[in-house]
Design an enzyme around this catalytic site. Structure first.
Site, mmCIF file in Angstrom:
data_model
loop_
_atom_site.group_PDB
_atom_site.id
_atom_site.type_symbol
_atom_site.label_atom_id
_atom_site.label_comp_id
_atom_site.label_asym_id
_atom_site.label_seq_id
_atom_site.Cartn_x
_atom_site.Cartn_y
_atom_site.Cartn_z
ATOM 1 N N GLU A 139 -18.796 -5.808 11.706
ATOM 2 C CA GLU A 139 -19.717 -5.031 12.541
ATOM 3 C C GLU A 139 -20.709 -5.908 13.290
ATOM 4 O O GLU A 139 -21.019 -5.663 14.453
ATOM 5 C CB GLU A 139 -20.472 -4.018 11.660
ATOM 6 N N LYS A 184 0.851 -1.184 0.000
ATOM 7 C CA LYS A 184 0.000 0.000 0.000
ATOM 8 C C LYS A 184 0.897 1.247 0.000
ATOM 9 O O LYS A 184 1.846 1.337 0.763
ATOM 10 C CB LYS A 184 -0.914 0.002 1.228
ATOM 11 N N ARG A 210 -24.888 -1.904 9.172
ATOM 12 C CA ARG A 210 -24.523 -3.249 8.726
ATOM 13 C C ARG A 210 -24.767 -4.291 9.814
ATOM 14 O O ARG A 210 -24.627 -5.493 9.564
ATOM 15 C CB ARG A 210 -23.049 -3.252 8.298
#
Length: 590
Positions: free
Chosen positions: A333, A245, A361
């Site tokens: 979640e 990244k 969610r």
């Protein structure tokens, strides 16, 4: 940009020689850095998949072959190569292109993403549809990161994918980080796979996927060759690639958390420009984080939970100081909410900190596992209200409405940092019900925020200013706009201001007095009008004998797109100017 300037669509890209692709990768990487350095946005994720982006569009016939980027943080290169290069400077700006893939924006955006872990289910749905329509040569590709693939929904998709014969390729972009470093047993497994020390059985092969890799995701030759091979393989496949990244900008590679979305920076040195030196109040999430540590040091029953947002939510402070009682559970979640419920049964006091838009969610878990059993979980809903440039996928404007209809739940929104501290203090003293505390992204209003703790009576509002004609009933931080307006008002005696604090339970005794005193009421919130705070006031008024004029200022029944917070407040008609206009109209009406 000898190559990139001539590419307006992937068809142009496919005319290049394979030997030219590394030069294009360099140009594309520089283009992304140039734009994000001055316009801001998500940087590290897109830099990490430059080669993959080029290889996918080079090998596959997009948009006829369908490509989904999970979450979409990494899709800047994709947008630039698919006809949006010349308008990429408008990225995340009001009226400009979205920071995430968006179906209405381009035929190359096969599916809108902004929340993680949806890509596998979506691409499988598209592949099944293609099979039913006998489009047998159509390819379906989903790019998903190692943090996102650990989510429950992604595993649900993989579980189904493995028993189909659909033409699906999953590209697992393994860089060991999402927004924060990836966590969990799957991360350890993938690390061992890359090291060559994993157990003999491969988890993805066990799920009946044709697995290949891991390969270097920055080696264009290898990527193109392997994608060409996989293109001719039938059935569900998974290609495991390893990337870095922030690739190509040293600082972004070395500090991947900060350079996920670094703000403005020097494109040559990578140095992030310093913010204004003027002293600012603290951010609400930092007040939450420091206050939680302060309370946890005195109360050993307190635990903290976050689904993959320790830095954004500031749970990182507790993770650093009291690591055995602070938990990052990854992009999960549903698990976070039910784990908090389990802790509450054991008389712990779980503070589950989660962005408002992400609690959606886990809605069933909030109802079934927490509220139905009346477990005193403390939900701290960060990023409530309009969040700005992330746009419609991230605005936290529905929490009041979707929580208010659930029995047992207390809903509170602090006007300022002191109220946030005090409700956290009150919650850990012991509550009979679960509570949701919602607060916005960004700065508060108090320079001296670390005030002594005071217990708040559940369901109590505060009179900030007494008036005679119009009462402003505000909820949360947006009430500070009303305070500012009334301080400038020519005849402040006409207007009263009440910090209601609780949507549920409402302070009905105070409301009764307000209804008796004021012929007109204006409610102010940064949530949706439908089913929100103003609706709650209107519903209560309907139960009484009083019939004041009630004007609701909230977000209309539409999705608000991206822009600066102030632009969006204007767009949603909950800005300071809209407040002044509505107050003048009400005063004249009574």
């Amino acid at each position: 940009m000898a190559l990139l300037e001539h590419i307006d669509a992937p068809s142009d890209l496919r005319r290049l020689k394979k030997s030219e692709l590394p030069q294009l990768a360099q140009e594309l990487r520089e283009f992304i850095i140039d734009i994000v350095a001055t316009k801001e946005g998500h940087l590290g994720a897109s830099l990490g998949v430059v080669e993959l982006t080029i290889a996918l569009h080079y090998v596959f016939d997009t948009p006829n072959d369908q490509l989904i980027w999970d979450v979409g943080h990494q899709a800047y290169g994709h947008k630039i190569l698919t006809g949006r290069k010349d308008i990429f400077g408008s990225n995340r700006r009001l009226g400009g292109i979205s920071g995430f893939p968006k179906m209405s924006e381009s035929a190359y955006d096969a599916f809108g993403t902004g929340h993680s872990s949806t890509s596998i289910s979506a691409i499988l749905g598209m592949a099944i549809a293609a099979k039913l329509k006998e489009e047998h040569h159509k390819q379906h590709i989903a790019v998903i990161g190692d943090a996102s693939i650990a989510s429950g929904m992604a595993f649900e998709g993989l579980n189904h994918l493995g028993v189909t014969d659909t033409n699906v390729l999953i590209v697992l972009n393994d860089n060991a980080i999402g927004i924060d470093p990836s966590v969990g047993a799957l991360k350890k497994y993938l690390t061992n796979v890359k090291k060559g020390t994993a157990k003999e059985e491969n988890i993805f092969e066990c799920l009946n996927l044709n697995y290949s890799g891991p390969i270097d995701g920055h080696d264009l030759d290898t990527l193109v060759v392997e994608l060409e091979r996989l293109k001719s393989v039938s059935g569900p496949r998974l290609l495991h690639i390893s990337t870095t990244k922030g690739k190509g900008l040293r600082q972004a590679e070395e500090n991947q958390v900060t350079y996920h979305a670094p703000g403005k920076f020097d494109k040559k040195t990578g140095e992030i420009y310093a913010k204004s030196s003027a002293k600012q109040p603290p951010k609400y999430q930092d007040v939450f984080g420091h206050t939680l540590v302060e309370l946890a040091k005195e109360n050993d029953k307190i635990v903290g939970i976050t689904p993959a947002m320790p830095t954004g939510s500031s749970l990182k402070f507790m993770m650093e100081e009291i690591p055995d009682r602070a938990f990052d559970v990854g992009i999960a979640e549903q698990h976070a909410v039910t784990m908090a419920a389990g802790m509450a049964t054991a008389e712990l006091i779980p503070f589950c900190t989660i962005y408002s838009t992400f609690l959606q969610r886990a809605y069933d878990q909030v109802i079934h596992d927490v509220a139905l059993q009346n477990l005193p979980v403390v939900f701290c809903l960060d990023r409530a209200g309009l969040v700005g440039q992330d746009g419609a996928t991230h605005h936290g404007v529905y929490d009041i409405a979707y929580l208010r209809c659930i029995p047992n739940i207390i809903i509170f929104a602090p006007l300022n940092e002191s109220e946030l501290r005090n409700i956290m203090y009150t919650a850990q003293l012991g509550l009979e019900h679960p509570i949701a505390i919602r607060y916005p992204r960004g700065y508060g209003v108090l320079q001296e925020w670390k005030t002594p703790f005071e217990q708040i009576v559940i369901g109590s509002g505060r009179e900030l200013r007494k008036g005679s004609k119009v009462a402003v009933l505000s909820l949360g931080h947006i009430g500070n706009r009303a305070t500012d307006v009334l301080e400038e008002w020519d005849n402040p005696a006409e207007i009263g201001h009440y910090d209601m604090r609780f949507v549920k339970p409402l302070d009905t005794k105070m409301l009764d007095r307000i209804f008796e005193t004021y012929p007109a009421i204006l409610t102010l919130e940064d949530g949706c009008e439908a089913g929100g705070f103003g609706s709650a006031i209107l519903e209560y008024a309907n139960k009484t004998d009083h019939r004041p004029i009630i004007k609701i200022m909230g977000i209309a029944d539409t999705f608000i797109e991206h822009g600066t917070p102030e632009e969006l407040y204007d767009l949603a008609k909950i800005s300071t100017s809209s407040l002044k206009e509505n107050l003048s109209t009400l005063i004249n009406a009574v």
